[in-house]
Design a protein around this motif. Structure first.
Motif, short mmCIF file in Angstrom:
data_model
loop_
_atom_site.label_atom_id
_atom_site.label_comp_id
_atom_site.label_asym_id
_atom_site.label_seq_id
_atom_site.Cartn_x
_atom_site.Cartn_y
_atom_site.Cartn_z
N MET A 1 6.67 -1.25 -19.76
CA MET A 1 6.57 -2.74 -18.97
C MET A 1 5.20 -2.67 -18.50
O MET A 1 4.70 -2.03 -17.63
CB MET A 1 7.59 -2.95 -18.09
N SER A 2 4.58 -3.81 -18.76
CA SER A 2 3.15 -4.10 -18.28
C SER A 2 3.17 -4.60 -16.95
O SER A 2 3.64 -5.60 -16.93
CB SER A 2 2.16 -4.79 -19.29
N MET A 3 2.58 -4.18 -16.05
CA MET A 3 2.66 -4.67 -14.54
C MET A 3 1.11 -4.86 -14.13
O MET A 3 0.15 -4.04 -13.78
CB MET A 3 3.24 -3.65 -13.55
N LYS A 4 1.07 -6.33 -13.80
CA LYS A 4 -0.39 -6.73 -13.27
C LYS A 4 -0.57 -6.76 -11.68
O LYS A 4 -1.48 -6.74 -11.27
CB LYS A 4 -0.54 -8.11 -13.66
N ARG A 5 0.73 -6.77 -10.97
CA ARG A 5 0.45 -6.67 -9.53
C ARG A 5 1.61 -5.97 -8.88
O ARG A 5 2.64 -5.46 -9.58
CB ARG A 5 1.04 -8.15 -9.26
N ALA A 6 0.99 -5.26 -7.72
CA ALA A 6 1.98 -4.48 -7.15
C ALA A 6 2.29 -4.95 -5.94
O ALA A 6 1.56 -5.71 -5.16
CB ALA A 6 1.36 -3.15 -6.74
N ILE A 7 3.61 -5.09 -5.32
CA ILE A 7 4.06 -5.72 -4.25
C ILE A 7 4.68 -4.36 -3.33
O ILE A 7 5.46 -3.80 -3.61
CB ILE A 7 5.02 -6.66 -4.39
N ILE A 8 3.93 -4.14 -2.18
CA ILE A 8 4.21 -3.09 -1.24
C ILE A 8 5.17 -3.58 0.01
O ILE A 8 4.53 -4.33 0.70
CB ILE A 8 2.88 -2.38 -0.76
N PHE A 9 6.49 -3.22 0.31
CA PHE A 9 6.86 -3.31 1.47
C PHE A 9 6.88 -2.21 2.32
O PHE A 9 7.26 -0.96 2.21
CB PHE A 9 8.21 -3.48 1.10
N SER A 10 6.06 -2.54 3.30
CA SER A 10 5.86 -1.22 4.42
C SER A 10 6.76 -1.21 5.31
O SER A 10 7.94 -2.11 5.61
CB SER A 10 4.35 -1.55 4.75
N GLY A 11 6.52 -0.31 6.59
CA GLY A 11 7.43 -0.42 7.40
C GLY A 11 7.50 -0.84 8.80
O GLY A 11 8.16 -0.80 9.64
N GLY A 12 6.67 -2.37 8.77
CA GLY A 12 6.40 -2.78 9.89
C GLY A 12 7.24 -4.06 9.92
O GLY A 12 8.68 -4.01 9.73
N GLN A 13 6.95 -5.05 10.45
CA GLN A 13 7.83 -6.33 10.86
C GLN A 13 8.15 -6.92 9.26
O GLN A 13 7.28 -7.45 8.63
CB GLN A 13 7.19 -7.26 11.51
N ASP B 1 8.11 4.00 3.22
CA ASP B 1 9.06 4.33 4.41
C ASP B 1 9.98 3.30 4.61
O ASP B 1 10.90 3.36 3.69
CB ASP B 1 8.07 4.62 5.75
N ARG B 2 10.34 2.83 5.63
CA ARG B 2 11.63 2.12 6.21
C ARG B 2 11.20 0.75 5.17
O ARG B 2 12.56 -0.09 5.11
CB ARG B 2 11.39 1.87 7.31
N GLY B 3 10.14 0.55 4.52
CA GLY B 3 10.25 -0.51 3.59
C GLY B 3 11.25 -0.30 2.31
O GLY B 3 11.69 -1.43 1.92
N ALA B 4 11.13 0.62 1.92
CA ALA B 4 12.17 1.12 0.80
C ALA B 4 13.57 0.93 1.21
O ALA B 4 14.43 0.43 0.49
CB ALA B 4 12.03 2.60 0.49
#
Length: 215
Positions: free
Chosen positions: A1-13, A32-35
């Motif tokens: 699957m071709s992915m043009k964008r990454a979206i990162i869920f980090s561990g802040g608010q 981290d907690r974003g996962a």
């Protein structure tokens, strides 16, 4: 699957509405907690990365993350050189993603917040379109020109991240600028407003933070 964008869920608010930002072909990375946040909201991350020291029940939660992620990367909390968000950012860069959206990168830890904002500099240097968003802010960076869309944030502030930014031109704003210079420590670029659905910011030299915000 071709992915043009990454979206990162980090561990802040983080907010449950953030999952609505996910698009079908996104590379989904939980830092981290974003996962754990993603999994608890029914999202299966492609990559979960971090030292996971912010998990309340680390052993149990880490097993949950491992079982519900395509790939789990665990760093030693002492030996690692990167923050969890930077590690996620590096994964996106290694996969030659050209657009990155980071969620949960802002919070009570100002050191982490500032370090995460500085990742935008790395993105610009590699010609990657990167932005940071939470419920009150949408932050981007330009070294040339940017089109600012109306995202529901009424205030738009311009802050130099280099000692000065020269040749600033604004169109579509309540307070226009023409061939202006902003220097660090000045507040002249704070709290502007769009007068249309979009405006344009162009600069000739330096790096300019564009912060769309609301109270």
């Amino acid at each position: 699957m071709s992915m043009k964008r990454a979206i990162i869920f980090s561990g802040g608010q983080l907010h449950p509405d953030f999952v609505q930002q996910i698009q079908e072909d996104d590379l989904i990375i939980g830092a981290d907690r974003g996962a754990l946040f993603l999994i608890e909201h029914g999202i299966h991350p492609h990559v979960a990365v971090g030292d996971f020291d912010s998990l309340t029940n680390r052993e149990h939660d880490l097993e949950n993350i491992k079982a519900n992620s395509d790939q789990l990367i665990v760093y030693d909390s002492v030996e690692k050189d990167w923050s969890d968000t930077e590690a996620a950012f590096e994964i996106a860069m290694e996969r030659h993603i050209r657009e990155i959206l980071i969620l949960g990168a802002l919070g009570t830890r100002f050191d982490h917040t500032l370090a995460n904002v500085q990742l935008l500099v790395r993105a610009v240097q590699h010609q990657v379109n990167c932005s940071i968003m939470d419920m009150n802010n949408y932050i981007s960076l330009t070294s040339t020109q940017a089109v600012i869309e109306n995202r529901g944030f009424p205030y738009i502030s311009l802050l130099p991240i280099t000692s000065e930014v020269t040749g600033i031109n604004l169109t579509g704003f309540q307070y226009p600028l023409e061939h202006a210079t902003l220097r660090m420590g000045q507040s002249r670029g704070i709290s502007n407003h769009l007068i249309n659905e979009e405006g344009t910011v162009s600069i000739e030299g330096g790096l300019l933070l564009i912060i769309q915000s609301r109270d």
